[in-house]
Design a protein around this motif. Structure first.
Motif, short mmCIF file in Angstrom:
data_model
loop_
_atom_site.label_atom_id
_atom_site.label_comp_id
_atom_site.label_asym_id
_atom_site.label_seq_id
_atom_site.Cartn_x
_atom_site.Cartn_y
_atom_site.Cartn_z
N THR A 15 -2.20 7.06 8.14
CA THR A 15 -1.72 8.53 8.63
C THR A 15 -1.75 9.46 7.18
O THR A 15 -1.40 10.41 7.32
CB THR A 15 -0.52 8.42 9.39
OG1 THR A 15 0.43 7.79 8.63
CG2 THR A 15 -0.80 8.06 10.70
N ARG A 38 3.09 3.22 11.63
CA ARG A 38 4.49 3.46 12.11
C ARG A 38 4.58 3.98 13.52
O ARG A 38 5.40 3.82 14.31
CB ARG A 38 5.40 3.69 11.02
CG ARG A 38 5.50 2.93 9.73
CD ARG A 38 6.86 3.44 8.98
NE ARG A 38 6.58 4.62 8.19
CZ ARG A 38 6.99 5.00 7.07
NH1 ARG A 38 7.93 4.40 6.54
NH2 ARG A 38 6.44 6.01 6.30
N LYS A 42 0.80 9.57 16.18
CA LYS A 42 0.44 10.45 15.18
C LYS A 42 -0.91 10.08 14.76
O LYS A 42 -1.91 11.15 14.29
CB LYS A 42 1.35 10.21 14.05
CG LYS A 42 1.19 10.97 12.82
CD LYS A 42 2.25 10.74 11.51
CE LYS A 42 1.87 11.04 10.40
NZ LYS A 42 2.94 10.92 9.04
N ALA A 68 4.61 -1.75 6.95
CA ALA A 68 3.68 -2.59 6.04
C ALA A 68 4.87 -3.35 5.39
O ALA A 68 4.13 -4.14 4.38
CB ALA A 68 3.08 -1.47 5.07
N LEU A 92 -1.02 3.14 1.18
CA LEU A 92 0.16 3.45 1.35
C LEU A 92 0.70 3.97 0.29
O LEU A 92 0.59 4.00 -0.81
CB LEU A 92 0.95 1.89 1.61
CG LEU A 92 0.52 0.91 2.79
CD1 LEU A 92 0.88 -0.22 2.59
CD2 LEU A 92 1.13 1.62 4.10
N LEU A 208 -4.16 14.51 -6.35
CA LEU A 208 -4.72 14.75 -4.67
C LEU A 208 -4.54 16.07 -4.11
O LEU A 208 -3.39 16.61 -4.21
CB LEU A 208 -4.08 13.52 -3.87
CG LEU A 208 -4.46 11.95 -4.28
CD1 LEU A 208 -3.65 11.24 -3.14
CD2 LEU A 208 -5.90 11.80 -3.96
N ARG A 239 -8.33 14.45 -1.14
CA ARG A 239 -8.04 13.20 -0.32
C ARG A 239 -9.30 12.50 0.52
O ARG A 239 -9.68 11.64 0.50
CB ARG A 239 -6.80 13.24 0.76
CG ARG A 239 -5.59 13.33 -0.03
CD ARG A 239 -4.67 13.73 0.72
NE ARG A 239 -2.88 13.63 0.20
CZ ARG A 239 -2.41 14.53 -0.64
NH1 ARG A 239 -3.15 15.76 -0.86
NH2 ARG A 239 -1.41 14.26 -1.32
N1 LIG Z 1 -0.08 12.79 -4.61
C1 LIG Z 1 -1.10 12.68 -5.76
O1 LIG Z 1 -1.56 13.42 -6.30
C2 LIG Z 1 -1.51 11.26 -5.80
C3 LIG Z 1 -2.38 11.05 -7.02
C4 LIG Z 1 -3.00 9.71 -7.00
C5 LIG Z 1 -2.57 8.69 -6.05
N2 LIG Z 1 -1.45 9.08 -5.29
C6 LIG Z 1 -1.21 7.80 -4.33
O2 LIG Z 1 -2.52 7.63 -3.42
C7 LIG Z 1 -1.92 7.05 -2.20
C8 LIG Z 1 -2.47 7.72 -0.90
O3 LIG Z 1 -2.11 8.94 -0.76
P1 LIG Z 1 -2.26 9.70 0.27
O4 LIG Z 1 -1.83 11.36 0.11
O5 LIG Z 1 -3.62 9.77 1.05
O6 LIG Z 1 -1.27 9.35 1.41
P2 LIG Z 1 0.35 9.60 1.56
O7 LIG Z 1 0.27 11.11 2.26
O8 LIG Z 1 1.01 9.29 0.49
O9 LIG Z 1 0.57 8.69 3.09
C9 LIG Z 1 1.39 7.54 2.75
C10 LIG Z 1 0.85 6.77 4.09
O10 LIG Z 1 1.64 5.24 3.76
C11 LIG Z 1 2.29 5.06 5.33
N3 LIG Z 1 3.52 4.49 4.86
C12 LIG Z 1 4.47 4.57 4.19
N4 LIG Z 1 5.63 3.65 4.32
C13 LIG Z 1 5.04 2.77 5.23
C14 LIG Z 1 5.51 1.50 5.67
N5 LIG Z 1 6.63 1.00 5.22
N6 LIG Z 1 4.81 1.04 6.93
C15 LIG Z 1 3.68 1.48 7.20
N7 LIG Z 1 3.28 2.58 6.82
C16 LIG Z 1 3.93 3.16 5.65
C17 LIG Z 1 2.61 6.41 5.45
O11 LIG Z 1 2.70 6.41 7.19
P3 LIG Z 1 3.66 7.48 7.83
O12 LIG Z 1 2.71 8.46 8.43
O13 LIG Z 1 4.32 6.66 8.79
O14 LIG Z 1 4.59 8.28 6.83
C18 LIG Z 1 1.21 7.14 5.54
O15 LIG Z 1 0.34 6.82 6.25
C19 LIG Z 1 -0.30 7.11 -2.13
O16 LIG Z 1 0.02 5.58 -2.73
C20 LIG Z 1 -0.12 8.01 -3.53
O17 LIG Z 1 1.05 7.83 -4.02
C21 LIG Z 1 -1.14 10.17 -4.81
#
Ligand SMILES: NC(=O)c1ccc[n+]([C@@H]2O[C@H](COP(=O)([O-])OP(=O)(O)OC[C@H]3O[C@@H](n4cnc5c(N)ncnc54)[C@H](OP(=O)(O)O)[C@@H]3O)[C@@H](O)[C@H]2O)c1
Length: 267
Positions: A15, A38, A42, A68, A92, A208, A239
């Motif tokens: 998600t 979770r 959604k 997870a 994640l 991102l 993304r």
């Molecule tokens: N923000 C930035 O600029 C940036 C840059 C580089 C890398 N990143 C990293 O890249 C990764 C991907 O980012 P993204 O923006 O595509 O995704 P995101 O919005 O950070 O989504 C995180 C995902 O992890 C799930 N999640 C979190 N805890 C969980 C648990 N305990 N059990 C099951 N699912 C869980 C969330 O589910 P729910 O929908 O249930 O919450 C969601 O699907 C992340 O690790 C992020 O930190 C971020």
């Protein structure tokens, strides 16, 4: 050319925008996917909003409700139609939270999610192989989304983003470092039987942008790609493009030239 009938994928963090885009491309290409969520409703809503047909979801997607960090939930997501999946894609991450602190103004709702879920994944695989040793015949390849700014090699963050990355984002980056070092240590085990994955590819994305829409990127072929030793340095990446790149370069090519690398990815 990949034989899709023998390639199944487990997606964690589906998600979130990166893993969601990988999931959508995989489903549209006819791969069978198991996604841990979770909140399954959604994920279903996100996929239908992007134009996927209910029939495609019924035919190719199994959504496993769970967490997870729970070994039993992760085990259920790793086995599709009685067989261990061939690929694992993880995007994640925790939700950023601002806090009153000059040293660490940004934390996460679960500051250890990447490290903890990586340990959980390895424990789940160990349990699967223990219960069914023949399940280890073909181990899965893991592609996980990480970040620039945590490299042990040359600087991979542009000068104007260094304060943001190295100071303000320290908490999320501790978690990403732990995840990466756990996997590096695991894959360095000398005995094959002690390694639960056939290969690992780390995808260190720059900042991102965009949300949940696999069509919102510029296209995976437009991306600049480097490695820890020879990183590309850039500001942002959508993304949608991260997810498409993982599908095209890792899933379709079985990791290709990126196996064992910590890839830097930017627009
Ligand atoms: N923000 C930035 O600029 C940036 C840059 C580089 C890398 N990143 C990293 O890249 C990764 C991907 O980012 P993204 O923006 O595509 O995704 P995101 O919005 O950070 O989504 C995180 C995902 O992890 C799930 N999640 C979190 N805890 C969980 C648990 N305990 N059990 C099951 N699912 C869980 C969330 O589910 P729910 O929908 O249930 O919450 C969601 O699907 C992340 O690790 C992020 O930190 C971020």
């Amino acid at each position: 050319m990949t034989d899709k009938s023998n390639c199944t994928i487990a997606v964690f963090g589906a998600t979130g925008g990166c893993a969601n885009a990988t999931l959508v491309h995989s489903l549209l290409a006819g791969y069978d996917v198991s996604a841990l969520a979770r909140t399954p409703s959604k994920l279903t809503a996100q996929l239908l909003e992007q134009g996927l047909a209910q029939e495609t979801l019924d035919r190719h997607l199994t959504i496993v409700q769970g967490d997870a960090t729970n070994v039993d939930d992760v085990k259920r997501a790793l086995v599709k139609d009685g067989k261990l999946v061939s690929f694992i894609v993880s995007g994640l991450g925790g939700k950023p939270i601002l806090q009153k602190s000059l040293r660490t103004p940004v934390t996460l709702d679960n500051p250890g999610i990447c490290a903890t879920s990586t340990e959980t994944l390895l424990n789940a695989l160990r349990a699967i192989y223990t219960e069914n040793p023949s399940g280890a015949a073909i181990k899965p390849l893991l592609a996980y989304v990480s970040t620039t700014g945590i490299s042990n090699g040359p600087e991979d963050v542009p000068f104007w983003f260094r304060f943001l990355y190295h100071v303000l984002l320290a908490v999320p980056h501790v978690d990403k470092r732990k995840m990466e070092s756990t996997l590096k240590w695991h894959m360095a085990q000398s005995e094959t039987s002690e390694r639960f994955l056939r290969a690992v590819v780390g995808v260190r994305a720059s900042l991102l942008t965009g949300g949940i829409d696999y069509r919102s990127g510029h296209g995976w072929r437009t991306l600049r790609v480097g490695t820890e030793e020879k990183p590309v340095v850039g500001y942002t990446i959508s993304r949608a493009d991260v997810g498409e790149w993982i599908f095209e370069e890792i899933v379709k090519k079985h990791g290709g030239e990126w196996v064992g690398q910590r890839v830097t990815l930017t627009s």
